[in-house]
Design a protein around this motif. Structure first.
Motif, PDB file in Angstrom:
ATOM      1  N   ARG A 257      32.077 -81.438 -50.980  1.00 44.16           N
ATOM      2  CA  ARG A 257      31.810 -81.158 -49.560  1.00 44.16           C
ATOM      3  C   ARG A 257      32.692 -82.041 -48.672  1.00 44.16           C
ATOM      4  O   ARG A 257      33.332 -81.576 -47.747  1.00 44.16           O
ATOM      5  CB  ARG A 257      30.336 -81.394 -49.264  1.00 44.16           C
ATOM      6  N   ARG A 258      32.731 -83.344 -48.971  1.00 43.40           N
ATOM      7  CA  ARG A 258      33.517 -84.299 -48.182  1.00 43.40           C
ATOM      8  C   ARG A 258      35.010 -83.953 -48.237  1.00 43.40           C
ATOM      9  O   ARG A 258      35.688 -83.921 -47.208  1.00 43.40           O
ATOM     10  CB  ARG A 258      33.295 -85.718 -48.720  1.00 43.40           C
ATOM     11  N   GLU A 259      35.515 -83.673 -49.424  1.00 47.13           N
ATOM     12  CA  GLU A 259      36.941 -83.390 -49.577  1.00 47.13           C
ATOM     13  C   GLU A 259      37.341 -82.090 -48.875  1.00 47.13           C
ATOM     14  O   GLU A 259      38.410 -81.998 -48.302  1.00 47.13           O
ATOM     15  CB  GLU A 259      37.325 -83.345 -51.055  1.00 47.13           C
TER      16      GLU A 259
ATOM     17  N   GLU B 180      29.203 -91.540 -56.687  1.00 44.59           N
ATOM     18  CA  GLU B 180      29.161 -90.446 -55.710  1.00 44.59           C
ATOM     19  C   GLU B 180      28.900 -89.157 -56.479  1.00 44.59           C
ATOM     20  O   GLU B 180      29.540 -88.897 -57.503  1.00 44.59           O
ATOM     21  CB  GLU B 180      30.476 -90.336 -54.935  1.00 44.59           C
TER      22      GLU B 180
ATOM     23  N   PRO C  11      33.818 -77.854 -41.666  1.00 41.92           N
ATOM     24  CA  PRO C  11      32.685 -78.124 -42.555  1.00 41.92           C
ATOM     25  C   PRO C  11      32.701 -77.196 -43.767  1.00 41.92           C
ATOM     26  O   PRO C  11      33.113 -76.035 -43.658  1.00 41.92           O
ATOM     27  CB  PRO C  11      31.468 -77.878 -41.680  1.00 41.92           C
TER      28      PRO C  11
ATOM     29  N   GLU D 272      36.013 -80.914 -46.174  1.00 40.03           N
ATOM     30  CA  GLU D 272      36.091 -81.253 -44.749  1.00 40.03           C
ATOM     31  C   GLU D 272      37.315 -82.100 -44.430  1.00 40.03           C
ATOM     32  O   GLU D 272      37.972 -81.888 -43.415  1.00 40.03           O
ATOM     33  CB  GLU D 272      34.805 -81.948 -44.307  1.00 40.03           C
ATOM     34  N   GLU D 273      37.651 -83.066 -45.312  1.00 42.23           N
ATOM     35  CA  GLU D 273      38.820 -83.910 -45.076  1.00 42.23           C
ATOM     36  C   GLU D 273      40.109 -83.110 -45.153  1.00 42.23           C
ATOM     37  O   GLU D 273      41.012 -83.298 -44.343  1.00 42.23           O
ATOM     38  CB  GLU D 273      38.875 -85.052 -46.105  1.00 42.23           C
ATOM     39  N   GLU D 274      40.221 -82.220 -46.143  1.00 44.96           N
ATOM     40  CA  GLU D 274      41.468 -81.501 -46.340  1.00 44.96           C
ATOM     41  C   GLU D 274      41.673 -80.369 -45.352  1.00 44.96           C
ATOM     42  O   GLU D 274      42.798 -80.093 -44.947  1.00 44.96           O
ATOM     43  CB  GLU D 274      41.567 -80.974 -47.778  1.00 44.96           C
TER      44      GLU D 274
ATOM     45  N   TYR E 143      36.780 -88.798 -56.402  1.00 45.68           N
ATOM     46  CA  TYR E 143      35.569 -89.495 -56.001  1.00 45.68           C
ATOM     47  C   TYR E 143      35.328 -90.641 -56.973  1.00 45.68           C
ATOM     48  O   TYR E 143      35.857 -90.668 -58.078  1.00 45.68           O
ATOM     49  CB  TYR E 143      34.365 -88.557 -55.913  1.00 45.68           C
TER      50      TYR E 143
ATOM     51  N   ASP F 183      28.643 -83.794 -53.544  1.00 44.33           N
ATOM     52  CA  ASP F 183      28.865 -84.461 -52.258  1.00 44.33           C
ATOM     53  C   ASP F 183      30.358 -84.687 -52.033  1.00 44.33           C
ATOM     54  O   ASP F 183      30.866 -84.531 -50.917  1.00 44.33           O
ATOM     55  CB  ASP F 183      28.129 -85.802 -52.204  1.00 44.33           C
ATOM     56  N   ALA F 184      31.069 -85.053 -53.100  1.00 42.60           N
ATOM     57  CA  ALA F 184      32.516 -85.269 -52.995  1.00 42.60           C
ATOM     58  C   ALA F 184      33.232 -83.963 -52.662  1.00 42.60           C
ATOM     59  O   ALA F 184      34.153 -83.948 -51.842  1.00 42.60           O
ATOM     60  CB  ALA F 184      33.054 -85.847 -54.295  1.00 42.60           C
TER      61      ALA F 184
ATOM     62  N   LYS G 183      40.186 -80.026 -52.943  1.00 44.90           N
ATOM     63  CA  LYS G 183      39.437 -80.942 -53.801  1.00 44.90           C
ATOM     64  C   LYS G 183      39.971 -82.347 -53.588  1.00 44.90           C
ATOM     65  O   LYS G 183      40.988 -82.541 -52.941  1.00 44.90           O
ATOM     66  CB  LYS G 183      39.584 -80.549 -55.271  1.00 44.90           C
TER      67      LYS G 183
END
Length: 160
Positions: free
Chosen positions: A58-60, A51, A68, A62-64, A47, A55-56, A44
């Motif tokens: 999903r983004r987090e 936002e 995907p 992928e970042e962590e 955000y 969406d946050a 997690k």
């Protein structure tokens, strides 16, 4: 009370015997290195206003994890306020993910503190699948409620 918000994604799967397991990440960096209990987290992150939390999440993810976020039926586990005051929103999704495929994102911090030396550390230094009972003491206390909510959701699915 903090106005910070975080959103994340709790992956779950079932063992061949049907028992649920969740994917957790061990927090990276020197503070967490020697800890196991209360040192794991649902992927997690924070955000900003404007936002969408989904969406946050999903983004987090992928970042962590460097992968995907899985598609599928995202089940809302609601939100919970952490001891820091941050409000965390979590979704659960059934997916299987090989922990060996994870390529964690990194963060930079001064270490040792006061040294003036900036070092890079993984946001999550390892991930693993855990049964709900085993996951509870590992997970940071403010996120344990999401395990209870997932168990109730899955029990509802089985009863329906």
């Amino acid at each position: 009370m903090s106005d910070k918000r975080s959103a994340g994604l709790l992956l779950f799967r079932r063992t061949p015997e049907g028992a649920p397991q969740v994917l957790l990440g061990h927090m990276g960096g020197p503070f967490w290195a020697a800890r196991e209990e209360a040192a794991w987290s649902i992927p997690k992150g924070e955000y900003e206003p404007g936002e969408a939390p989904r969406d946050a999440a999903r983004r987090e993810f992928e970042e962590e994890l460097g992968l995907p976020a899985p598609e599928g039926d995202w089940r809302d586990l609601g939100e919970a306020r952490q001891s820091s005051g941050k409000l965390v929103t979590i979704w659960a999704v059934a997916a299987d993910l090989d922990p060996e495929r994870v390529v964690p994102g990194t963060f930079t911090m001064e270490w040792p503190r006061g040294s003036g030396v900036l070092r890079e550390f993984p946001e999550i230094d390892r991930v693993g699948w855990f049964g709900l009972t085993a996951a509870e003491p590992l997970l940071v206390p403010g996120q344990r409620v999401f395990l209870e909510r997932l168990a109730a959701l899955l029990d509802g699915d089985a009863a329906g």
